[in-house]
Design a protein around this motif. Structure first.
Motif, short mmCIF file in Angstrom:
data_model
loop_
_atom_site.label_atom_id
_atom_site.label_comp_id
_atom_site.label_asym_id
_atom_site.label_seq_id
_atom_site.Cartn_x
_atom_site.Cartn_y
_atom_site.Cartn_z
N THR A 66 -5.60 -1.86 -1.59
CA THR A 66 -5.24 -0.48 -1.91
C THR A 66 -6.41 0.26 -2.54
O THR A 66 -6.68 1.41 -2.22
N ALA A 67 -7.12 -0.41 -3.43
CA ALA A 67 -8.26 0.23 -4.09
C ALA A 67 -9.38 0.54 -3.11
O ALA A 67 -10.18 1.44 -3.35
N SER A 68 -9.43 -0.19 -2.01
CA SER A 68 -10.50 0.02 -1.04
C SER A 68 -10.15 1.06 0.01
O SER A 68 -10.80 1.15 1.04
N ILE A 69 -9.14 1.88 -0.25
CA ILE A 69 -8.70 2.86 0.74
C ILE A 69 -9.82 3.81 1.13
O ILE A 69 -9.95 4.21 2.28
N SER A 70 -10.68 4.17 0.19
CA SER A 70 -11.76 5.09 0.52
C SER A 70 -12.79 4.45 1.45
O SER A 70 -13.43 5.13 2.24
N LEU A 71 -12.94 3.13 1.36
CA LEU A 71 -13.90 2.44 2.21
C LEU A 71 -13.31 2.02 3.55
O LEU A 71 -13.95 2.13 4.59
N ILE B 159 7.23 -4.58 -11.92
CA ILE B 159 6.47 -3.52 -12.59
C ILE B 159 5.14 -3.29 -11.86
O ILE B 159 4.72 -2.14 -11.66
N LEU B 160 4.50 -4.37 -11.43
CA LEU B 160 3.24 -4.22 -10.70
C LEU B 160 3.45 -3.55 -9.34
O LEU B 160 2.60 -2.78 -8.90
N VAL B 161 4.56 -3.82 -8.70
CA VAL B 161 4.84 -3.18 -7.41
C VAL B 161 5.06 -1.68 -7.62
O VAL B 161 4.58 -0.85 -6.84
N ILE B 162 5.76 -1.31 -8.69
CA ILE B 162 5.93 0.11 -9.00
C ILE B 162 4.58 0.76 -9.25
O ILE B 162 4.29 1.86 -8.77
N PHE B 163 3.72 0.07 -9.97
CA PHE B 163 2.36 0.57 -10.21
C PHE B 163 1.59 0.68 -8.90
O PHE B 163 0.86 1.65 -8.67
N TYR B 164 1.76 -0.29 -8.03
CA TYR B 164 1.10 -0.29 -6.73
C TYR B 164 1.48 0.95 -5.93
O TYR B 164 0.63 1.63 -5.37
N PHE B 165 2.76 1.27 -5.90
CA PHE B 165 3.19 2.46 -5.16
C PHE B 165 2.70 3.73 -5.85
O PHE B 165 2.43 4.73 -5.18
N ALA B 166 2.57 3.72 -7.16
CA ALA B 166 2.00 4.88 -7.85
C ALA B 166 0.56 5.11 -7.39
O ALA B 166 0.14 6.26 -7.24
N LEU B 167 -0.18 4.02 -7.16
CA LEU B 167 -1.53 4.17 -6.61
C LEU B 167 -1.50 4.85 -5.25
O LEU B 167 -2.34 5.70 -4.94
N ILE B 168 -0.55 4.46 -4.44
CA ILE B 168 -0.42 5.07 -3.11
C ILE B 168 -0.12 6.56 -3.23
O ILE B 168 -0.73 7.39 -2.55
N LEU C 285 0.79 9.58 -15.02
CA LEU C 285 2.17 9.62 -15.50
C LEU C 285 3.11 10.17 -14.43
O LEU C 285 4.20 9.62 -14.21
N ASP C 286 2.69 11.23 -13.75
CA ASP C 286 3.53 11.79 -12.68
C ASP C 286 3.68 10.82 -11.52
O ASP C 286 4.77 10.70 -10.94
N ALA C 287 2.62 10.13 -11.17
CA ALA C 287 2.69 9.16 -10.07
C ALA C 287 3.61 8.00 -10.44
O ALA C 287 4.41 7.55 -9.62
N MET C 288 3.49 7.50 -11.68
CA MET C 288 4.38 6.42 -12.13
C MET C 288 5.83 6.90 -12.18
O MET C 288 6.75 6.18 -11.78
N TYR C 289 6.03 8.10 -12.67
CA TYR C 289 7.37 8.68 -12.75
C TYR C 289 7.99 8.76 -11.35
O TYR C 289 9.13 8.35 -11.13
N PHE C 290 7.22 9.30 -10.40
CA PHE C 290 7.72 9.42 -9.03
C PHE C 290 8.02 8.04 -8.44
O PHE C 290 9.01 7.85 -7.75
N SER C 291 7.17 7.08 -8.75
CA SER C 291 7.37 5.72 -8.25
C SER C 291 8.63 5.09 -8.83
O SER C 291 9.41 4.47 -8.10
N VAL C 292 8.86 5.24 -10.12
CA VAL C 292 10.07 4.68 -10.75
C VAL C 292 11.32 5.37 -10.21
O VAL C 292 12.33 4.71 -9.91
N VAL C 293 11.27 6.68 -10.06
CA VAL C 293 12.42 7.42 -9.53
C VAL C 293 12.71 6.98 -8.10
O VAL C 293 13.87 6.83 -7.71
N THR C 294 11.68 6.72 -7.33
CA THR C 294 11.87 6.26 -5.96
C THR C 294 12.38 4.82 -5.94
O THR C 294 13.31 4.49 -5.19
N ALA D 32 3.23 10.28 3.29
CA ALA D 32 3.69 9.26 2.34
C ALA D 32 5.16 8.91 2.51
O ALA D 32 5.66 8.03 1.80
N LYS D 33 5.85 9.54 3.42
CA LYS D 33 7.29 9.30 3.55
C LYS D 33 7.61 7.85 3.90
O LYS D 33 8.59 7.29 3.42
N ILE D 34 6.79 7.22 4.72
CA ILE D 34 7.04 5.82 5.07
C ILE D 34 6.92 4.93 3.83
O ILE D 34 7.66 3.96 3.67
N TRP D 35 6.00 5.28 2.93
CA TRP D 35 5.82 4.50 1.70
C TRP D 35 6.99 4.70 0.75
O TRP D 35 7.41 3.76 0.06
#
Length: 159
Positions: free
Chosen positions: A21-26, A68-77, A97-106, A121-124
């Motif tokens: 995920t972190a290598s998305i730019s590359l 918790i890590l999976v929620i964080f992972y999706f926040a990265l996405i 914070l907004d990305a984590m919030y959206f991830s937890v709500v999802t 991002a709808k598929i995610w």
């Protein structure tokens, strides 16, 4: 070392998913797809091994950490794709914070409606909601399995 093999598999899978995920730019968007495959395989392997373990308390704790890590992972996405602020209709690049919030709500499928995913991002979002259901089902099954195991132990001790 053999005793912690399952935990090492979990850690390796999560680290691989985060690295992809972190290598998305590359590597481009395909790294997201490959990371979700690694994440799912790791999750299902780890869930399977839970029921064949002696140390279920540790495995349950690690399962919660994994959630918790999976929620964080999706926040990265969501940070990489952006989300739409429903109040303004503008696509924003969310803060952590907004990305984590959206991830937890999802993840919990609450769906407050203050943010929504961009088209790409709808598929995610769908994948995260489904994983949230699966994780909750596995979590409840693990708790019940542990409680049933304790009852069986008490019945044997009383006899």
């Amino acid at each position: 070392m053999r005793r912690y093999r399952d935990e090492l598999v979990l850690l390796a899978g999560l680290l691989t998913a985060f690295a992809l995920t972190a290598s998305i730019s590359l590597l481009g968007r395909w790294s997201l797809w490959s990371s979700i495959v690694v994440l799912c395989l790791t999750t299902f392997y780890y869930s399977y091994t839970f029921f064949h373990s002696d140390n279920r308390g540790l495995k349950l704790f690690l399962f919660l950490v994994q959630a918790i890590l999976v929620i964080f992972y999706f926040a990265l996405i969501y940070r990489s794709f952006g989300i739409i602020d429903s109040a303004t209709g503008q696509t924003i690049s969310p803060e952590w914070l907004d990305a984590m919030y959206f991830s937890v709500v999802t993840w919990t499928t609450l769906g407050y409606g203050d943010f929504r995913p961009v088209h790409d991002a709808k598929i995610w979002v769908m994948a995260e909601a489904l994983l949230g259901y699966v994780f909750m089902g596995i979590f409840v099954a693990k708790i019940l399995y542990m409680l049933r195991g304790d009852e069986d132990t008490l019945a044997v001790e009383e006899a």
